[in-house]
Design an enzyme around this catalytic site. Structure first.
Site, PDB file in Angstrom:
ATOM      1  N   ASP A  52      27.798 -15.442  23.106  1.00  0.00           N
ATOM      2  CA  ASP A  52      28.735 -16.505  23.487  1.00  0.00           C
ATOM      3  C   ASP A  52      29.235 -16.299  24.913  1.00  0.00           C
ATOM      4  OD1 ASP A  52      28.434 -17.534  20.989  1.00  0.00           O
ATOM      5  OD2 ASP A  52      30.445 -17.071  20.279  1.00  0.00           O
ATOM      6  N   TYR A  53      29.495 -15.044  25.259  1.00  0.00           N
ATOM      7  CA  TYR A  53      30.005 -14.748  26.598  1.00  0.00           C
ATOM      8  C   TYR A  53      28.978 -15.144  27.663  1.00  0.00           C
ATOM      9  CZ  TYR A  53      31.737 -12.110  30.607  1.00  0.00           C
ATOM     10  OH  TYR A  53      32.170 -11.749  31.864  1.00  0.00           O
ATOM     11  N   GLU A  54      27.713 -14.821  27.426  1.00  0.00           N
ATOM     12  CA  GLU A  54      26.671 -15.169  28.396  1.00  0.00           C
ATOM     13  C   GLU A  54      26.544 -16.686  28.536  1.00  0.00           C
ATOM     14  OE1 GLU A  54      23.431 -11.561  28.156  1.00  0.00           O
ATOM     15  OE2 GLU A  54      23.659 -12.818  26.394  1.00  0.00           O
ATOM     16  N   ASP A  56      28.956 -18.861  27.999  1.00  0.00           N
ATOM     17  CA  ASP A  56      30.156 -19.298  28.718  1.00  0.00           C
ATOM     18  C   ASP A  56      30.016 -19.065  30.217  1.00  0.00           C
ATOM     19  OD1 ASP A  56      31.328 -20.067  26.362  1.00  0.00           O
ATOM     20  OD2 ASP A  56      32.553 -18.258  26.153  1.00  0.00           O
ATOM     21  N   SER A 101      35.310 -29.743  22.942  1.00  0.00           N
ATOM     22  CA  SER A 101      35.181 -28.292  22.977  1.00  0.00           C
ATOM     23  C   SER A 101      36.503 -27.692  23.432  1.00  0.00           C
ATOM     24  CB  SER A 101      34.062 -27.889  23.943  1.00  0.00           C
ATOM     25  OG  SER A 101      32.820 -28.369  23.498  1.00  0.00           O
ATOM     26  N   LEU A 102      36.537 -26.383  23.582  1.00  0.00           N
ATOM     27  CA  LEU A 102      37.733 -25.697  24.068  1.00  0.00           C
ATOM     28  C   LEU A 102      37.415 -24.973  25.369  1.00  0.00           C
ATOM     29  CD1 LEU A 102      39.162 -24.048  20.820  1.00  0.00           C
ATOM     30  CD2 LEU A 102      40.241 -25.877  22.134  1.00  0.00           C
ATOM     31  N   GLU A 135      46.168 -19.141  16.324  1.00  0.00           N
ATOM     32  CA  GLU A 135      45.456 -18.983  15.057  1.00  0.00           C
ATOM     33  C   GLU A 135      44.024 -18.525  15.319  1.00  0.00           C
ATOM     34  OE1 GLU A 135      46.457 -22.909  13.951  1.00  0.00           O
ATOM     35  OE2 GLU A 135      44.585 -23.795  14.649  1.00  0.00           O
ATOM     36  N   LYS A 137      40.077 -18.081  15.831  1.00  0.00           N
ATOM     37  CA  LYS A 137      38.918 -18.909  16.194  1.00  0.00           C
ATOM     38  C   LYS A 137      37.791 -18.471  15.256  1.00  0.00           C
ATOM     39  CE  LYS A 137      35.966 -20.323  20.020  1.00  0.00           C
ATOM     40  NZ  LYS A 137      34.689 -20.068  19.303  1.00  0.00           N
ATOM     41  N   ASP A 139      34.433 -18.008  13.311  1.00  0.00           N
ATOM     42  CA  ASP A 139      33.043 -18.058  13.762  1.00  0.00           C
ATOM     43  C   ASP A 139      32.160 -18.546  12.618  1.00  0.00           C
ATOM     44  OD1 ASP A 139      30.847 -17.810  15.347  1.00  0.00           O
ATOM     45  OD2 ASP A 139      30.685 -15.637  15.178  1.00  0.00           O
ATOM     46  N   GLU A 196      36.681 -25.076   9.414  1.00  0.00           N
ATOM     47  CA  GLU A 196      35.520 -24.224   9.644  1.00  0.00           C
ATOM     48  C   GLU A 196      34.985 -23.724   8.312  1.00  0.00           C
ATOM     49  OE1 GLU A 196      33.545 -22.512  13.256  1.00  0.00           O
ATOM     50  OE2 GLU A 196      35.043 -24.068  12.878  1.00  0.00           O
ATOM     51  N   TYR A 248      42.236 -26.292   9.981  1.00  0.00           N
ATOM     52  CA  TYR A 248      43.129 -25.904  11.069  1.00  0.00           C
ATOM     53  C   TYR A 248      43.685 -27.065  11.886  1.00  0.00           C
ATOM     54  CZ  TYR A 248      38.666 -26.252  13.598  1.00  0.00           C
ATOM     55  OH  TYR A 248      37.461 -26.679  14.100  1.00  0.00           O
ATOM     56  N   LYS A 328      47.358 -23.030  20.965  1.00  0.00           N
ATOM     57  CA  LYS A 328      47.628 -24.470  21.015  1.00  0.00           C
ATOM     58  C   LYS A 328      49.104 -24.721  21.315  1.00  0.00           C
ATOM     59  CE  LYS A 328      44.237 -25.389  17.327  1.00  0.00           C
ATOM     60  NZ  LYS A 328      44.056 -25.911  15.949  1.00  0.00           N
ATOM     61  N   LYS A 352      38.801 -15.581  23.910  1.00  0.00           N
ATOM     62  CA  LYS A 352      37.575 -15.038  23.334  1.00  0.00           C
ATOM     63  C   LYS A 352      37.623 -13.513  23.299  1.00  0.00           C
ATOM     64  CE  LYS A 352      34.335 -17.305  22.489  1.00  0.00           C
ATOM     65  NZ  LYS A 352      33.359 -18.062  23.282  1.00  0.00           N
ATOM     66  N   CYS A 446       6.094  16.965  15.206  1.00  0.00           N
ATOM     67  CA  CYS A 446       7.446  17.129  15.754  1.00  0.00           C
ATOM     68  C   CYS A 446       7.381  17.017  17.279  1.00  0.00           C
ATOM     69  CB  CYS A 446       8.019  18.478  15.334  1.00  0.00           C
ATOM     70  SG  CYS A 446       9.622  18.854  16.109  1.00  0.00           S
ATOM     71  N   CYS A 449       8.536  21.008  18.508  1.00  0.00           N
ATOM     72  CA  CYS A 449       7.732  22.192  18.204  1.00  0.00           C
ATOM     73  C   CYS A 449       6.297  21.850  17.805  1.00  0.00           C
ATOM     74  CB  CYS A 449       8.403  23.026  17.111  1.00  0.00           C
ATOM     75  SG  CYS A 449       8.365  22.248  15.471  1.00  0.00           S
ATOM     76  N   CYS A 464      10.475  17.548  10.166  1.00  0.00           N
ATOM     77  CA  CYS A 464       9.827  18.768  10.653  1.00  0.00           C
ATOM     78  C   CYS A 464      10.337  19.888   9.760  1.00  0.00           C
ATOM     79  CB  CYS A 464      10.202  19.014  12.112  1.00  0.00           C
ATOM     80  SG  CYS A 464       9.747  20.675  12.704  1.00  0.00           S
ATOM     81  N   CYS A 469      12.316  25.563  14.553  1.00  0.00           N
ATOM     82  CA  CYS A 469      12.227  24.504  15.572  1.00  0.00           C
ATOM     83  C   CYS A 469      13.491  24.558  16.432  1.00  0.00           C
ATOM     84  CB  CYS A 469      12.100  23.143  14.903  1.00  0.00           C
ATOM     85  SG  CYS A 469      12.174  21.744  16.056  1.00  0.00           S
TER      86      CYS A 469
END
Length: 559
Positions: A52-54, A56, A101-102, A135, A137, A139, A196, A248, A328, A352, A446, A449, A464, A469
Site C-alpha cells: 500500500d505504501y508503494e 501511495d 478515497s481517503l 477509528e 482503517k 483492511d 468493511e 463505520y 474524521k 497509515k 553439509c 563439514c 548433518c 561439525c
C-alpha cells in the site's frame, strides 16, 4: 487484461519510478499506466504486487507532477477518479451518494498539517481545537448497504465510488449484517451505510490450513479471502468463509417523504452509536480512555495522533487486520462545510501504519547449519522496509517449504512481517517471472563439514549428523549461554564467536573453565567486565536442571 510480459514490465517500471526522488514531467504517462495496473491488481484481482505504501508513493508522485504541470492533467488520469473494483460477474448498481478515497498520512506531523489545512479552508481561528473521531482503517472489502423500511434492500461493493457490484445474496449470509434494523424508530425510511467485510485472523489461519490440506492455493492475507468471498457465485461459499462486517458510516438517511433525516445527529460519533444500538457491528468506543475500545473521540489533532500511534503498537494483538486509523472531523456540520475534492473528503484522513507486506527480489539462498545439525535455507533478498524494519534475510524453514510454494532464485516474492514475528515469504509472484528464475537445489552435503545430509522419515529437516561439525559446535555454545537456556548475562553471540576464534572455546565445557586474566586483557573488557562475566557464569551453575537439559541442544530433548 494484461499479458504476463506486460505485467513484468509494469512491475519493473514501478520499482524504477519509486526510486526517483523527483520524477520529471515526462514520467507522468508512466506513472499513470503503472497506477492503473496496480489498481487492477488490487481491486479487481485482490492480489496486489506492491505494498500500500508503494502504491501511495506512486500516486503522490503523479499528484505532485500534475499540480506542477496542470496542463498535462488528462480526464482519464487516476487522480481524476476513484479506484474501481467493478467486475463483469455481477450487475452494477449506483450508490445513493458517491464514495471517495481517503488522503493519507504516515506520522503525527502530517496529521497536524491536515488539521491546519482544514482550519485554513474553513476560516477557523488558529487557536480553535477541532474534535475528531478516530477509528480503525479495516483492511478488508468495502461494502455499501441500503435499508428501506427497516429491511436490507441491497448490498454492493465499493466499485468505482459511484457504482459497485450488486452482491446482495452474498451479504445476506453475513450474520453480523442484520436483515432487519429499526431505522423507522428514528424516522428513517431509507438509509445507506458503509462498512468493511473482514475475516478474523484466527479464522483465516484455520481456513488456509484446510486449503493447504486440500491442495488448494493459499490466500495471501485475510483481505483477499474476504473480498474474494464477497464475489463468489455461490452464497454458501461466502457463508463458509465466516466473513464479518463492521459498519463505520451512516452516509445517507431520509424520511418517508424523502427529506433529510441526518440532521437529527450532530456528530459522526452519534451516528455510530445509533448503528450499534440498531444491531450493527461497529468499532467499540473508548469513551473512558482506558484503551478498551478502538474508536475514540479526541478533543484535538494531537490527541487523535496519540491514539493512532497507540494503535500502531496494538495492531498485531487486534483480532482483525487493520492497516491504519481513520481520523474524521466529528462535527457533521463541519464535515458538510468542508466538503470534498474530486478524490477525497477534506474532513477525513487515513493514518497509515507501516507496511507489513511488501514485494522484493530473491537474490540467493544461504544454507545455515543449526545447533542440532538441521539445515535451514535463508533467502537473501533486496532490502525492503517492513513494519519499520529493514529486512534482507528471510528464513525458508526447510526443503518442503520451498517446493510447496515453488519459490525460485530470481523470483519476486511477497514478504510479510507482523510485530516481532520473524519475516516469512508468503508466496512467489509467478506472474512476474520472465524465464530466468532457477529452481532452488537443496544441498546433499553439509555446507560446512561436507558430511552427507540425512532426513528422517517423520521430519521435514535435512540434518548433518557429524557432532564435530564446526558450525554445530559454535551454535550449541551460542544456544547454551542464551537467555532461553543458561541465561549467562553479558555472554552474547558475538563474545562466543570471539572466544571461539581465539581458540578458548571448543566445547560447552570450556565455557566453565575460561581464563579470566586473559579475558581482562582483551580490548573492550578490562578487570571489571571479566569479573562480571565470571560472576554470571558462577550464577548459571545454580540454574535448575531443566535449563541445563535444554541448553545441551540434544535433539528431541528440551522445554
Amino acid at each position: 487484461m494484461y499479458s504476463k510480459e506486460e505485467q513484468k514490465k509494469l512491475f519493473d517500471l514501478s520499482k524504477k519510478l519509486l526510486q526517483l526522488e523527483s520524477p520529471p514531467a515526462t514520467a507522468i504517462a508512466d506513472l499513470r499506466i503503472t497506477i492503473v495496473y496496480h489498481e487492477w491488481r488490487y481491486y479487481a484481482l485482490n492480489d496486489p504486487v506492491v505494498s500500500d505504501y508503494e502504491y501511495d508513493m506512486l500516486y503522490k508522485k503523479l499528484e505532485a507532477l500534475e499540480v506542477r504541470y496542470p496542463e498535462l492533467v488528462t480526464p482519464d488520469s487516476p487522480t481524476q477518479r476513484v479506484s474501481s473494483d467493478l467486475t463483469e460477474d455481477f450487475p452494477t448498481v449506483e450508490h445513493l451518494t458517491p464514495m471517495l478515497s481517503l488522503d493519507n498520512s504516515y506520522d503525527a506531523a502530517s496529521l497536524a498539517e491536515f488539521d491546519q489545512r482544514l482550519k485554513n479552508y474553513l476560516g477557523l481561528p488558529e487557536e480553535m481545537e477541532i474534535e475528531y473521531c478516530v477509528e480503525p482503517k479495516f483492511d478488508g472489502g468495502t461494502i455499501v448497504l441500503i435499508y428501506e423500511n427497516d429491511r436490507l434492500a441491497r448490498a454492493a461493493t465499493r466499485g468505482n465510488g459511484i457504482a459497485g457490484d450488486d452482491v446482495t445474496p452474498n451479504i445476506r449470509t453475513l450474520r453480523s449484517v442484520p436483515l432487519h434494523a429499526a431505522f423507522s424508530g428514528a424516522g428513517i425510511a431509507k438509509a445507506e451505510l458503509r462498512g468493511e467485510a473482514l475475516i478474523r485472523k484466527d479464522v483465516f489461519e484455520i481456513m488456509n490450513q484446510q486449503r493447504g490440506a486440500d491442495d488448494l492455493p493459499l490466500f495471501a492475507n485475510p483481505r483477499n479471502a474476504a473480498t474474494g468471498g464477497l464475489r463468489t457465485k455461490d452464497p454458501s461459499e461466502t457463508a463458509s468463509r465466516r466473513i464479518e462486517a463492521f459498519l463505520y458510516q451512516l452516509g445517507y438517511a431520509v424520511d418517508a417523504s424523502g427529506n433529510d433525516a441526518l440532521g437529527q445527529f450532530k456528530t459522526h460519533g452519534e451516528t455510530i452509536e445509533f448503528l450499534g444500538n440498531a444491531g450493527f457491528k461497529v468499532p467499540r468506543s473508548d469513551a473512558a480512555g482506558q484503551g478498551r475500545g478502538e474508536r475514540h473521540v479526541s478533543k484535538n489533532i494531537a490527541e487523535a495522533a496519540a491514539f493512532c500511534l497507540q494503535w500502531q503498537g496494538k495492531r498485531d494483538a487486534y483480532p482483525y487486520e487493520i492497516d491504519g486509523m481513520v481520523v474524521k472531523v466529528n462535527s457533521l456540520e463541519l464535515q458538510q462545510r468542508a466538503g470534498s475534492t474530486a478524490h477525497h473528503p477534506r474532513w477525513a484522513i487515513a493514518f497509515k501504519f507501516k507496511a507489513k507486506q511488501a514485494t522484493t527480489k530473491l537474490l540467493h539462498v544461504d544454507f545455515q547449519v543449526g545447533k542440532t545439525g538441521s539445515i535451514t535455507p535463508v533467502a537473501k533478498v533486496e532490502p525492503v522496509q517492513l513494519a519499520g524494519v529493514t529486512v534482507s534475510s528471510v528464513s525458508m524453514h526447510n526443503e518442503d517449504f520451498i517446493k510447496n510454494k515453488d519459490i525460485r532464485l530470481g523470483d519476486t516474492v511477497l514478504v510479510e512481517r507482523a510485530g516481532d514475528v520473524i519475516p516469512y515469504i508468503v508466496k512467489p509472484m509467478e506472474e512476474l517471472r520472465d524465464g530466468t528464475e532457477q529452481v532452488i537445489e537443496f544441498p546433499k552435503n553439509c555446507p560446512v563439514c561436507h558430511t552427507a545430509l540425512v532426513r528422517a522419515e517423520d521430519e521435514a529437516a535435512w540434518r548433518c549428523e557429524n557432532p564435530d561439525c564446526e558450525a554445530q559446535i559454535l551454535q550449541r555454545m551460542i544456544h547454551h549461554v542464551s537467555k532461553h537456556a543458561m541465561d549467562i548475562e553479558g555472554f552474547g553471540e558475538s563474545i562466543v564467536e570471539r572466544f571461539y576464534r581465539l581458540g578458548w572455546l571448543h566445547t560447552i565445557a570450556d565455557i566453565y573453565r575460561l581464563d579470566y586474566e586473559k579475558i581482562a586483557m582483551q580490548e573492550g573488557f578490562g578487570e571489571k567486565s571479566a569479573a562480571n562475566l565470571k560472576a554470571a557464569i558462577e550464577t548459571a551453575k545454580r540454574n535448575p536442571i531443566h535449563r541445563l537439559l535444554h541448553s545441551l541442544s540434544i535433539h528431541h530433548l528440551g522445554i
